[in-house]
Structure formats: C-alpha cells, structure tokens
Design a protein around this motif. Structure first.
Motif, PDB file in Angstrom:
ATOM      1  N   LEU A   1      -1.473  -0.312  -3.865  1.00 47.98           N
ATOM      2  CA  LEU A   1      -2.863  -0.067  -3.466  1.00 47.98           C
ATOM      3  C   LEU A   1      -2.928   1.193  -2.612  1.00 47.98           C
ATOM      4  CD1 LEU A   1      -5.864  -0.999  -3.078  1.00 47.98           C
ATOM      5  CD2 LEU A   1      -5.074  -2.143  -0.996  1.00 47.98           C
TER       6      LEU A   1
ATOM      7  N   VAL B   1       0.295  -3.993   4.418  1.00 46.14           N
ATOM      8  CA  VAL B   1       0.167  -2.550   4.612  1.00 46.14           C
ATOM      9  C   VAL B   1       1.585  -2.027   4.897  1.00 46.14           C
ATOM     10  CG1 VAL B   1      -0.828  -0.756   6.084  1.00 46.14           C
ATOM     11  CG2 VAL B   1      -2.215  -2.728   5.394  1.00 46.14           C
TER      12      VAL B   1
ATOM     13  N   THR C   1       0.841  -1.197   0.000  1.00 46.60           N
ATOM     14  CA  THR C   1       0.000   0.000   0.000  1.00 46.60           C
ATOM     15  C   THR C   1       0.881   1.254   0.000  1.00 46.60           C
ATOM     16  OG1 THR C   1      -0.025   0.123   2.405  1.00 46.60           O
ATOM     17  CG2 THR C   1      -1.783  -1.136   1.380  1.00 46.60           C
TER      18      THR C   1
ATOM     19  N   ILE D   1      -3.402 -11.554   1.950  1.00 44.59           N
ATOM     20  CA  ILE D   1      -2.890 -10.829   3.128  1.00 44.59           C
ATOM     21  C   ILE D   1      -3.395 -11.650   4.323  1.00 44.59           C
ATOM     22  CG2 ILE D   1      -4.796  -9.118   2.849  1.00 44.59           C
ATOM     23  CD1 ILE D   1      -2.887  -7.169   4.465  1.00 44.59           C
TER      24      ILE D   1
HETATM   25  O1  KIV Z   1      -6.855  -0.837   2.750  1.00 47.48           O
HETATM   26  C1  KIV Z   1      -5.961  -1.674   2.605  1.00 47.48           C
HETATM   27  O2  KIV Z   1      -4.764  -1.437   2.858  1.00 47.48           O
HETATM   28  C2  KIV Z   1      -6.337  -3.000   2.138  1.00 47.48           C
HETATM   29  C3  KIV Z   1      -5.330  -4.092   2.293  1.00 47.48           C
HETATM   30  C4  KIV Z   1      -5.437  -4.620   3.673  1.00 47.48           C
HETATM   31  C5  KIV Z   1      -5.485  -5.149   1.279  1.00 47.48           C
HETATM   32  O3  KIV Z   1      -7.419  -3.204   1.707  1.00 47.48           O
END
Ligand code: KIV
Length: 258
Positions: A41, A214, A22, A202
């Motif tokens: 992400l 994360v 992330t 995860i």
């Molecule tokens: O919000 C996020 O970081 C996620 C991950 C846990 C996959 O959805």
C-alpha cells in the motif's frame, strides 16, 4: 506471478493469510516485494516521511510521485494507492479523475479510499464500473482525525452495527477488499465471516483475512507507533549508531584510510 485482486479473494476462500505492508519509495518497495509481501500500500501515512503531522496535507501529486517510485521496485505484489483527503469526497467525478490519474500515471493496480455507507457507496460502485479496483477502509479512518481522533472505533453496539453495515455496502458496491483499522477483534471477526471479500486488519485482531502495518513502525523508524503496531527491529538506533561512527571516523581522520 503478479498478485491480482482475484487472487486475494481466492486466498480468503483458501484461508491463506494475506501479507500487506506500506511502502513510499523504490528501495523499500523492492525489499518488501523480494521478501514476498503480497500487497503493498502506498499509504497516505507517507505523511510521516514528509514531515506532516497527520495525513490531511498529503496531495494527489505527492501520492503519484511516490507511487511511481514504488511501482519501479515491484514485480509481484499488488500495489494499492491511497486517494488522499479531499481528492475523492467532493463528487464521483472528482473521485474518477483522481483514481484515473493514479492508475494511468503510476501503473498501480488499485486505489484505496476511506469511509462507507452512504457517503462512498456510489463512488466505489462507479469507480468499479469504470474498471478501477477499489479497496475500502473502515473503523479508524485517519482522514477523519478531527472527528474521530485516533481512538478505537466500533466499541458500542450501535457503532459496531454501523461499521458492519458499511462493510456490507462496500462489498455490494464492488470493493475487492476492506482495511479494518483499530476496531475490536470480535467485530473484525464478525465482518470477516460475513464478507466474501478479504478483510485486511490493522489493530483489528487476528481473525482478519490478512494483516497490514505501516512499514516505518515495523522497522522502528517512526518517532511514535500506534498501540497495535509491532516493532520488529530498531532502525532509528541502527542508523544513529552508523552515522555517529561515520562522523567520528571522519573527525578522527580514520575514514577514508588513505
Ligand atoms: O495510509 C496507510 O498507511 C494506511 C494503513 C494504516 C492501512 O491506510
């Protein structure tokens, strides 16, 4: 070459693991991209850097603001942006509006949403028909914290079957990939073998097609980590030590030197 959703599917076929993390800002996104992370992400786990207790308060405007910064730092990785709580569950129209804003305003290539069959199937299908790539998210879905808590999901035969059914339904609806969070590894293996799209795990064991964590957990910046996270370095300690050293030098008039 920038990573595409099709590339991820090819990597699954080639059994080449997908590396995902992330990012919520320009600097971290740039570091991850330069280090060769395949998928970044912009997760609503960003709640932690905004000081929220869980992901529910995160707004679409906050996601868009941070995703724009991430976009500026990335040249190779595929960028996926979470649709936050209640910006897509109300109706297909609402989901289309939110996802459309994310793609138009941030330059990210895809959105992620939580949930499966039957709630999200029509939504995913309509987004995909409109040209919006969608990643699913099953198992522990943090936006349902008040229903599920943060417990492992899919432990009973019935629940495992439900998650498998949801994964198949999301694939049929056109999702290009699915995050599997905090489910037993043998269930993740079963889903991974059944699907032609990649699973990104995860806390779901080593049999997924890729892994995501994360980044603040990986770097030791989070106050607490989930049980399945691996902390690769302790930046809380490093930062505290650096700041204490700076403060001491200022107080002792050692910095600046002249
Ligand atoms: O919000 C996020 O970081 C996620 C991950 C846990 C996959 O959805």
């Amino acid at each position: 070459m920038p990573v595409t959703t099709h590339q991820l599917i090819q990597w699954k076929q080639q059994q080449r693991p997908i590396v995902a993390l992330t990012a919520w800002n320009y600097a971290i996104a740039q570091l991850l991209d330069n280090a060769g992370v395949d998928l970044i992400l912009v997760g609503d786990s960003m709640a932690v850097v905004l000081g929220y207790k869980n992901t529910l308060p995160v707004s679409l405007s906050e996601m868009i603001h941070h995703a724009k910064a991430v976009r500026r730092g990335v040249s190779r990785a595929l960028i996926v942006v979470d649709l936050p709580f209640l910006t897509y569950q109300e109706s297909v129209k609402q989901a289309m509006h939110s996802a459309g804003r994310v793609l138009k305003e941030t330059g990210a290539q895809a959105v992620k949403l939580e949930g499966g069959y039957p709630a999200m199937v029509e939504t995913v299908s309509r987004l995909v028909q409109a040209g919006i790539p969608v990643m699913g998210h099953l198992g522990l879905t943090p936006q349902s914290i008040h229903q599920l808590g943060l417990r492992q999901q899919g432990k009973t035969e019935l629940d495992a079957q439900r998650i498998l059914t949801e994964a198949i339904a999301l694939q049929q609806a056109g999702a290009f990939s699915i995050v599997l969070e905090h489910i037993p590894p043998d269930l993740a293996l079963q889903i991974t073998q059944k699907l032609s799209i990649p699973t990104i795990g995860i806390g779901a064991g080593k049999h997924c097609d890729g892994q995501i964590l994360v980044t603040s957990d990986v770097l030791g910046l989070s106050e607490r980590q989930p049980p399945f996270a691996k902390v690769y370095t302790n930046l809380r300690q490093t930062i505290t030590k650096a700041v204490e050293e700076y403060a001491a030098e200022v107080r002792e008039k050692k910095f600046p030197e002249s």
